[in-house]
Design a protein around this motif. Sequence first.
Motif, mmCIF file in Angstrom:
data_model
loop_
_atom_site.group_PDB
_atom_site.id
_atom_site.type_symbol
_atom_site.label_atom_id
_atom_site.label_comp_id
_atom_site.label_asym_id
_atom_site.label_seq_id
_atom_site.Cartn_x
_atom_site.Cartn_y
_atom_site.Cartn_z
ATOM 1 N N VAL A 240 0.846 -1.199 0.000
ATOM 2 C CA VAL A 240 0.000 0.000 0.000
ATOM 3 C C VAL A 240 0.877 1.243 0.000
ATOM 4 N N VAL A 241 0.458 2.248 -0.757
ATOM 5 C CA VAL A 241 1.149 3.542 -0.804
ATOM 6 C C VAL A 241 0.177 4.622 -0.365
ATOM 7 N N VAL A 242 0.616 5.467 0.560
ATOM 8 C CA VAL A 242 -0.136 6.655 0.947
ATOM 9 C C VAL A 242 0.624 7.854 0.396
ATOM 10 N N GLU A 243 0.062 8.509 -0.617
ATOM 11 C CA GLU A 243 0.735 9.619 -1.289
ATOM 12 C C GLU A 243 0.243 10.924 -0.680
ATOM 13 N N SER A 244 1.104 11.585 0.094
ATOM 14 C CA SER A 244 0.670 12.793 0.801
ATOM 15 C C SER A 244 1.326 14.068 0.298
ATOM 16 N N SER A 245 2.210 13.973 -0.671
ATOM 17 C CA SER A 245 2.958 15.158 -1.097
ATOM 18 C C SER A 245 2.195 16.038 -2.071
ATOM 19 N N GLY A 246 1.370 15.436 -2.910
ATOM 20 C CA GLY A 246 0.718 16.190 -3.974
ATOM 21 C C GLY A 246 1.632 16.475 -5.145
ATOM 22 N N ASN A 247 2.867 15.974 -5.076
ATOM 23 C CA ASN A 247 3.832 16.166 -6.158
ATOM 24 C C ASN A 247 3.455 15.275 -7.345
ATOM 25 N N GLY A 248 3.426 15.858 -8.548
ATOM 26 C CA GLY A 248 2.995 15.107 -9.723
ATOM 27 C C GLY A 248 3.826 13.863 -9.980
ATOM 28 N N ARG A 249 5.141 13.999 -9.828
ATOM 29 C CA ARG A 249 6.007 12.846 -10.063
ATOM 30 C C ARG A 249 5.770 11.762 -9.024
ATOM 31 N N ALA A 250 5.581 12.173 -7.761
ATOM 32 C CA ALA A 250 5.347 11.200 -6.694
ATOM 33 C C ALA A 250 4.042 10.455 -6.917
ATOM 34 N N ILE A 251 3.016 11.160 -7.405
ATOM 35 C CA ILE A 251 1.737 10.513 -7.699
ATOM 36 C C ILE A 251 1.912 9.473 -8.797
ATOM 37 N N ALA A 252 2.591 9.865 -9.872
ATOM 38 C CA ALA A 252 2.807 8.935 -10.975
ATOM 39 C C ALA A 252 3.654 7.737 -10.546
ATOM 40 N N ASP A 253 4.684 7.998 -9.738
ATOM 41 C CA ASP A 253 5.587 6.930 -9.307
ATOM 42 C C ASP A 253 4.923 5.954 -8.336
ATOM 43 N N ALA A 254 3.878 6.418 -7.650
ATOM 44 C CA ALA A 254 3.221 5.557 -6.668
ATOM 45 C C ALA A 254 2.696 4.274 -7.292
ATOM 46 N N PHE A 255 2.212 4.355 -8.522
ATOM 47 C CA PHE A 255 1.620 3.183 -9.167
ATOM 48 C C PHE A 255 2.675 2.180 -9.623
ATOM 49 N N GLY A 256 3.888 2.672 -9.852
ATOM 50 C CA GLY A 256 4.972 1.764 -10.182
ATOM 51 C C GLY A 256 5.661 1.210 -8.955
ATOM 52 N N ALA A 257 5.476 1.888 -7.812
ATOM 53 C CA ALA A 257 6.142 1.468 -6.582
ATOM 54 C C ALA A 257 5.367 0.389 -5.835
ATOM 55 N N VAL A 258 4.038 0.385 -5.983
ATOM 56 C CA VAL A 258 3.218 -0.557 -5.222
ATOM 57 C C VAL A 258 3.171 -1.915 -5.932
ATOM 58 N N ASN A 259 3.015 -2.973 -5.145
ATOM 59 C CA ASN A 259 2.907 -4.315 -5.713
ATOM 60 C C ASN A 259 1.651 -4.468 -6.566
ATOM 61 N N ARG A 260 1.671 -5.424 -7.453
ATOM 62 C CA ARG A 260 0.450 -5.796 -8.164
ATOM 63 C C ARG A 260 -0.585 -6.259 -7.132
ATOM 64 N N GLY A 261 -1.813 -5.867 -7.330
ATOM 65 C CA GLY A 261 -2.845 -6.178 -6.360
ATOM 66 C C GLY A 261 -2.848 -5.250 -5.155
ATOM 67 N N GLY A 262 -1.972 -4.233 -5.185
ATOM 68 C CA GLY A 262 -1.840 -3.314 -4.057
ATOM 69 C C GLY A 262 -2.833 -2.169 -4.117
ATOM 70 N N ARG A 263 -2.652 -1.231 -3.184
ATOM 71 C CA ARG A 263 -3.577 -0.112 -3.051
ATOM 72 C C ARG A 263 -2.796 1.194 -2.980
ATOM 73 N N VAL A 264 -3.331 2.219 -3.613
ATOM 74 C CA VAL A 264 -2.747 3.562 -3.570
ATOM 75 C C VAL A 264 -3.808 4.520 -3.043
ATOM 76 N N VAL A 265 -3.473 5.237 -1.968
ATOM 77 C CA VAL A 265 -4.377 6.229 -1.390
ATOM 78 C C VAL A 265 -3.824 7.605 -1.711
ATOM 79 N N LEU A 266 -4.599 8.394 -2.440
ATOM 80 C CA LEU A 266 -4.166 9.721 -2.869
ATOM 81 C C LEU A 266 -4.679 10.764 -1.880
ATOM 82 N N VAL A 267 -3.743 11.345 -1.123
ATOM 83 C CA VAL A 267 -4.080 12.309 -0.073
ATOM 84 C C VAL A 267 -3.689 13.726 -0.473
#
Length: 349
Positions: A240-267
């Motif tokens: 699971v990734v909790v994206e709290s920065s609001g940075n465009g690159r960090a948001i895009a990278d979150a989907f490549g960083a999390v495992n398949r079947g994982g979860r991304v929470v955009l904060v």
Amino acid sequence: MSNMMDAAILNRPMDIEIKQVPIPSIKEDEALIKVYCIGVCGSDVHYYEHGRIGRYVVEKPIILGHELAGEVMQVGAKVSNVAVGDRVAVEPGVACGRCDYCKSGRYNLCPDVVFMATPPVDGAWAEYVAVRSDFLFQLPDEMSFEEGALLEPLSVGMHAMIRGKVSPADRMLVTGLGPIGLLAIQAARIYGVTEIYATDVVPFRQELAMKMGATAVIDPSKENLKERLAELTGGKGVTVVVESSGNGRAIADAFGAVNRGGRVVLVGMPAASEIPVDINTIIDGEIDVYGLFRYANTYPSAIQALSKSDIDIEQVITHKYALQDIQEAIEVARTEKETSIKVMIYPKL
């Protein structure tokens, strides 16, 4: 008690001053709260600097601030859950209680919510505030007013755990180590997560994250995020990734960083309304994506969890100022981002 109080009034962007205004009168379902301390949020800074956030525009003088705790000074005739003298945390978004969102428990989505310091609603950078009593929560004796005020940003982290269906079995990545990211780490600990990785480029924030329970911190400007996560987790990656920065690159990278079947929470709220992401990664990996808007039903559980644990959320407080020094306080929050995390204001310091 005089019928006037000090309040910090934002006249226009970059123009804030202390003025005498009437102490608010209470309705029969409200209580009058003497503000002990109140935090400076990123949204406060944004309104101060730009006069607007999205569709919310400061069109007339306004009192900012919504992260607060204080003492009950007066109660309305229909108030029974708090009494004069109680120490309370204030949940700043008062929902209607009648719409489908409220009745389903998702009152943070209420279209008629009245949220402090969101134009045109006044906030609580003042000596007193009137609040509907069902949005007041008694603080245990062992909890400080500061912890009570920090329940508001902690609630964002708590809600992220709920939205992301977080369990102790998860391995988490938190991106961005401002107040919300740091308190998301604390929320993850409350939910039993023991592997919590984090990213930020500011050394001070990296060090504080480690003190607050992060397993390891990665500087994405110097290291390959995915490779470093694989190394740190023994190839297991994060679920699971909790994206709290609001940075465009960090948001895009979150989907490549999390495992398949994982979860991304955009904060974090990005400056741009559109961020390019790899949709194929989301589809092929069956990645669940969750948006987050404030929080709902978090204060009671946060109070209970903190009162029974050794988690210290006050570590995020880096500066303390009297209300009279609001100009200096908000400038520190605005300009000293590498050394300030949470600036706390005290009407009677």
